[in-house]
Design a protein around this motif. Structure first.
Motif, PDB file in Angstrom:
ATOM      1  N   ALA A 127      23.746 -29.313 -34.782  1.00 54.21           N
ATOM      2  CA  ALA A 127      24.802 -30.019 -34.048  1.00 54.21           C
ATOM      3  C   ALA A 127      25.004 -29.415 -32.658  1.00 54.21           C
ATOM      4  O   ALA A 127      25.168 -30.144 -31.677  1.00 54.21           O
ATOM      5  CB  ALA A 127      26.109 -29.995 -34.844  1.00 54.21           C
ATOM      6  N   VAL A 128      24.955 -28.106 -32.558  1.00 55.36           N
ATOM      7  CA  VAL A 128      25.136 -27.446 -31.262  1.00 55.36           C
ATOM      8  C   VAL A 128      23.951 -27.750 -30.337  1.00 55.36           C
ATOM      9  O   VAL A 128      24.137 -28.043 -29.150  1.00 55.36           O
ATOM     10  CB  VAL A 128      25.337 -25.919 -31.435  1.00 55.36           C
ATOM     11  N   ALA A 129      22.741 -27.704 -30.867  1.00 53.29           N
ATOM     12  CA  ALA A 129      21.559 -28.018 -30.052  1.00 53.29           C
ATOM     13  C   ALA A 129      21.612 -29.467 -29.561  1.00 53.29           C
ATOM     14  O   ALA A 129      21.340 -29.750 -28.386  1.00 53.29           O
ATOM     15  CB  ALA A 129      20.290 -27.777 -30.859  1.00 53.29           C
ATOM     16  N   LEU A 130      21.983 -30.386 -30.437  1.00 53.35           N
ATOM     17  CA  LEU A 130      22.117 -31.786 -30.035  1.00 53.35           C
ATOM     18  C   LEU A 130      23.235 -31.957 -29.009  1.00 53.35           C
ATOM     19  O   LEU A 130      23.119 -32.772 -28.095  1.00 53.35           O
ATOM     20  CB  LEU A 130      22.380 -32.677 -31.247  1.00 53.35           C
ATOM     21  N   PHE A 131      24.298 -31.197 -29.171  1.00 51.36           N
ATOM     22  CA  PHE A 131      25.414 -31.264 -28.230  1.00 51.36           C
ATOM     23  C   PHE A 131      24.953 -30.851 -26.831  1.00 51.36           C
ATOM     24  O   PHE A 131      25.283 -31.504 -25.840  1.00 51.36           O
ATOM     25  CB  PHE A 131      26.558 -30.372 -28.721  1.00 51.36           C
ATOM     26  N   VAL A 132      24.175 -29.786 -26.756  1.00 53.49           N
ATOM     27  CA  VAL A 132      23.654 -29.320 -25.465  1.00 53.49           C
ATOM     28  C   VAL A 132      22.729 -30.369 -24.861  1.00 53.49           C
ATOM     29  O   VAL A 132      22.824 -30.683 -23.666  1.00 53.49           O
ATOM     30  CB  VAL A 132      22.944 -27.955 -25.614  1.00 53.49           C
ATOM     31  N   LEU A 133      21.835 -30.933 -25.667  1.00 51.47           N
ATOM     32  CA  LEU A 133      20.935 -31.977 -25.168  1.00 51.47           C
ATOM     33  C   LEU A 133      21.704 -33.200 -24.694  1.00 51.47           C
ATOM     34  O   LEU A 133      21.385 -33.789 -23.658  1.00 51.47           O
ATOM     35  CB  LEU A 133      19.936 -32.381 -26.257  1.00 51.47           C
ATOM     36  N   MET A 134      22.735 -33.575 -25.445  1.00 49.77           N
ATOM     37  CA  MET A 134      23.544 -34.727 -25.064  1.00 49.77           C
ATOM     38  C   MET A 134      24.267 -34.467 -23.741  1.00 49.77           C
ATOM     39  O   MET A 134      24.323 -35.342 -22.875  1.00 49.77           O
ATOM     40  CB  MET A 134      24.553 -35.048 -26.176  1.00 49.77           C
ATOM     41  N   LEU A 135      24.800 -33.263 -23.556  1.00 50.62           N
ATOM     42  CA  LEU A 135      25.477 -32.930 -22.298  1.00 50.62           C
ATOM     43  C   LEU A 135      24.496 -32.929 -21.126  1.00 50.62           C
ATOM     44  O   LEU A 135      24.821 -33.429 -20.044  1.00 50.62           O
ATOM     45  CB  LEU A 135      26.178 -31.576 -22.407  1.00 50.62           C
TER      46      LEU A 135
ATOM     47  N   GLN B 241      28.361 -45.370 -21.606  1.00 50.50           N
ATOM     48  CA  GLN B 241      29.361 -44.296 -21.548  1.00 50.50           C
ATOM     49  C   GLN B 241      30.153 -44.222 -22.849  1.00 50.50           C
ATOM     50  O   GLN B 241      30.493 -43.130 -23.315  1.00 50.50           O
ATOM     51  CB  GLN B 241      30.305 -44.507 -20.360  1.00 50.50           C
ATOM     52  N   LEU B 242      30.434 -45.364 -23.441  1.00 43.90           N
ATOM     53  CA  LEU B 242      31.111 -45.388 -24.737  1.00 43.90           C
ATOM     54  C   LEU B 242      30.226 -44.746 -25.805  1.00 43.90           C
ATOM     55  O   LEU B 242      30.714 -43.997 -26.660  1.00 43.90           O
ATOM     56  CB  LEU B 242      31.467 -46.826 -25.116  1.00 43.90           C
ATOM     57  N   ALA B 243      28.931 -45.005 -25.747  1.00 45.00           N
ATOM     58  CA  ALA B 243      27.998 -44.387 -26.696  1.00 45.00           C
ATOM     59  C   ALA B 243      27.969 -42.871 -26.520  1.00 45.00           C
ATOM     60  O   ALA B 243      27.976 -42.124 -27.504  1.00 45.00           O
ATOM     61  CB  ALA B 243      26.600 -44.977 -26.517  1.00 45.00           C
ATOM     62  N   TYR B 244      27.939 -42.405 -25.266  1.00 46.03           N
ATOM     63  CA  TYR B 244      27.984 -40.954 -25.020  1.00 46.03           C
ATOM     64  C   TYR B 244      29.272 -40.353 -25.602  1.00 46.03           C
ATOM     65  O   TYR B 244      29.246 -39.266 -26.183  1.00 46.03           O
ATOM     66  CB  TYR B 244      27.901 -40.645 -23.530  1.00 46.03           C
ATOM     67  N   ALA B 245      30.380 -41.048 -25.446  1.00 46.13           N
ATOM     68  CA  ALA B 245      31.640 -40.556 -26.011  1.00 46.13           C
ATOM     69  C   ALA B 245      31.547 -40.469 -27.532  1.00 46.13           C
ATOM     70  O   ALA B 245      32.010 -39.497 -28.136  1.00 46.13           O
ATOM     71  CB  ALA B 245      32.797 -41.458 -25.597  1.00 46.13           C
ATOM     72  N   GLY B 246      30.946 -41.471 -28.138  1.00 44.37           N
ATOM     73  CA  GLY B 246      30.763 -41.453 -29.585  1.00 44.37           C
ATOM     74  C   GLY B 246      29.893 -40.290 -30.031  1.00 44.37           C
ATOM     75  O   GLY B 246      30.206 -39.600 -31.008  1.00 44.37           O
ATOM     76  N   PHE B 247      28.791 -40.062 -29.307  1.00 47.92           N
ATOM     77  CA  PHE B 247      27.921 -38.922 -29.629  1.00 47.92           C
ATOM     78  C   PHE B 247      28.672 -37.603 -29.455  1.00 47.92           C
ATOM     79  O   PHE B 247      28.553 -36.694 -30.274  1.00 47.92           O
ATOM     80  CB  PHE B 247      26.675 -38.920 -28.741  1.00 47.92           C
ATOM     81  N   PHE B 248      29.457 -37.501 -28.395  1.00 46.88           N
ATOM     82  CA  PHE B 248      30.236 -36.296 -28.112  1.00 46.88           C
ATOM     83  C   PHE B 248      31.153 -35.958 -29.294  1.00 46.88           C
ATOM     84  O   PHE B 248      31.128 -34.845 -29.822  1.00 46.88           O
ATOM     85  CB  PHE B 248      31.053 -36.505 -26.836  1.00 46.88           C
ATOM     86  N   TYR B 249      31.947 -36.936 -29.707  1.00 43.60           N
ATOM     87  CA  TYR B 249      32.886 -36.691 -30.807  1.00 43.60           C
ATOM     88  C   TYR B 249      32.171 -36.492 -32.137  1.00 43.60           C
ATOM     89  O   TYR B 249      32.577 -35.657 -32.947  1.00 43.60           O
ATOM     90  CB  TYR B 249      33.925 -37.804 -30.897  1.00 43.60           C
ATOM     91  N   HIS B 250      31.116 -37.238 -32.364  1.00 43.29           N
ATOM     92  CA  HIS B 250      30.366 -37.080 -33.608  1.00 43.29           C
ATOM     93  C   HIS B 250      29.808 -35.664 -33.736  1.00 43.29           C
ATOM     94  O   HIS B 250      29.905 -35.046 -34.796  1.00 43.29           O
ATOM     95  CB  HIS B 250      29.224 -38.108 -33.682  1.00 43.29           C
TER      96      HIS B 250
END
Length: 131
Positions: free
Chosen positions: A98-106, A70-79
């Motif tokens: 960055a937007v495409a990665l953001f969608v994939l991460m979510l 979960q901490l890693a997801y938070a790091g990816f989110f902010y990055h």
């Protein structure tokens, strides 16, 4: 079943791109540092990202401790938020990635409890409402 497929495909895609970017940092450190400087960040962040990015990928994939994932997801989110805003403010292409990665991460984040045995405590159960 659909949730598991969404989780693993989105997770594999966004983590693979993070690993590729880490490889690019390692093989062309000077170019990566120049890119950071071009969008307004100090060059000394590149060696730090060479360490942090693969550790985040490892935390999400291995998931020995859910809190660490979960901490890693938070790091990816902010990055990704910071990367998108930096590219927009500098006027340099790259915000689309960055937007495409953001969608994939979510997608990965919100479907993780469907695909993983050990559940994350603060992930909403939205996916099961629609499945």
């Amino acid at each position: 079943m659909v949730g598991k497929i969404i989780y693993w495909v989105s997770t594999a895609m966004f983590l693979a791109i993070y690993l590729v970017s880490t490889f690019a940092y390692i093989t062309d450190t000077a170019g990566a540092q120049a890119g950071y400087v071009a969008i307004g960040y100090p060059a000394y962040l590149v060696p730090l990202m060479m360490i942090v990015k693969p550790l985040g990928v490892l935390a999400v994939l291995v998931r020995k401790h859910v809190w660490l994932a979960q901490l890693a997801y938070a790091g990816f989110f902010y990055h990704l938020l910071i990367a998108a805003s930096a590219h927009i403010s500098a006027g340099i292409p790259g915000v689309e990635i960055a937007v495409a990665l953001f969608v994939l991460m979510l997608l990965s984040y919100f479907t993780q409890n469907v695909a993983r045995a050990e559940k994350a405590a603060y992930v909403p159960d939205w996916f099961n409402r629609f499945a």
